[in-house]
Design an enzyme around this catalytic site. Structure first.
Site, short mmCIF file in Angstrom:
data_model
loop_
_atom_site.label_atom_id
_atom_site.label_comp_id
_atom_site.label_asym_id
_atom_site.label_seq_id
_atom_site.Cartn_x
_atom_site.Cartn_y
_atom_site.Cartn_z
N ASP A 197 -17.66 121.27 21.00
CA ASP A 197 -18.75 120.94 21.92
C ASP A 197 -20.10 121.39 21.39
OD1 ASP A 197 -18.23 123.65 22.16
OD2 ASP A 197 -17.54 123.55 24.22
N ASN A 249 -13.48 130.05 34.48
CA ASN A 249 -12.98 129.11 35.50
C ASN A 249 -11.90 128.18 34.93
OD1 ASN A 249 -14.43 127.42 33.88
ND2 ASN A 249 -15.90 126.76 35.43
N HIS A 306 -12.05 126.49 32.03
CA HIS A 306 -12.50 125.34 31.23
C HIS A 306 -12.11 125.50 29.76
CE1 HIS A 306 -16.62 127.41 30.61
NE2 HIS A 306 -16.22 127.14 29.37
N GLU A 337 -15.02 121.08 32.45
CA GLU A 337 -15.09 121.92 33.64
C GLU A 337 -14.05 121.47 34.68
OE1 GLU A 337 -16.80 124.55 33.68
OE2 GLU A 337 -18.91 124.28 33.16
#
Ligand code: GLP
Length: 244
Positions: free
Chosen positions: A67, A136, A138, A143
């Protein structure tokens, strides 16, 4: 999933570096999928040491990163392009022409993402994909959502990710709000996944990834369906997992 218990961050880093170097030794022209964040830095440092000793050779390796923030130029110190050179590529004998990171400097998200997908597919997808995990759940910048993503795409970062990543910026307002990320499906095409985690902040995400339902609300949980996924995590990151 195979879960490997590490004592602490440095033990996790050495174990992960061992697995990556074994891949490079077994297939010198392998394709590595690489990750940024604080977690892989120790593994990169260990690989650099082994390279300096002559134990591992990156001359024929090619890499595809997961990314990049949208809107940052390649030489912006906060960009993942810069991170990879600074923490890894500039210290080993990899050919920079064989290293790839999504082009966050291209404002045309559609073009930047489809070009990246084309390149990863043409390379035959990673032999080994290294991953960190967000607090979280990801992976890359995929996400929590109501569906699993497919190819490389542009995402809006969640407030919790912006807050978690703001420690690396002067102010939270400086954290880009969007990123280009390899999709979940692309990540799953890798022939081997190596996901690493360290510290208490990751404990819930690691539990949900390994023992929770497979759901896009915890993107990493999809890795339960991968046929060759290795988790290397330290005691704190595994502290909410059932003892095996
Ligand atoms: C970022 C990256 C992820 C990384 C995650 C966790 O959001 N896009 O690839 O896994 O942060 O980072 P850290 O290792 O710093 O906790």
């Amino acid at each position: 999933m195979k879960i490997i218990h590490a004592k602490d961050y440095s033990d996790m880093s050495r174990k992960a570096a061992n697995i990556i170097s074994a891949q490079v030794i077994l297939k010198p022209d392998c394709v590595l999928g690489l990750a940024t964040g604080s977690t892989p830095i120790g593994a990169y440092q260990q690989l650099i040491k082994w390279y300096e000793k002559g134990d591992v050779d990156f001359e024929q390796v090619s890499t595809y990163n997961l990314d990049e923030y949208r809107g940052l130029s390649h030489d912006d110190p906060q960009s993942y392009h810069f991170f990879m050179r600074d923490n890894f590529f500039d210290h080993i004998n990899i050919d920079l022409a064989n290293t790839h990171v999504p082009d966050g400097s291209n404002p045309d998200a559609e073009a930047a993402c489809s070009e990246y997908d084309r390149m990863v597919a043409a390379a035959g997808y990673p032999d080994l994909q290294l991953l960190g995990i967000g607090n979280n759940g990801h992976i890359g910048f995929n996400e929590p959502d109501d569906h699993f993503s497919a190819g490389t795409h542009c995402v809006d970062l969640t407030e919790s990710t912006i807050e978690a990543n703001s420690r690396l910026f002067d102010k939270a307002e400086d954290v880009p709000r969007q990123a280009y990320t390899m999709g979940t499906q692309t990540i799953m095409y890798a022939r081997m996944i190596l996901i690493i985690a360290s510290g208490k902040a990751k404990a819930q995400a690691v539990r949900d990834m390994c023992y929770g339902p497979v759901t896009p609300t915890c993107p990493a949980s999809i890795l339960q369906l991968h046929t060759n996924c290795v988790v290397v995590a330290d005691e704190e990151a595994l502290s909410l997992c059932p003892a095996e």
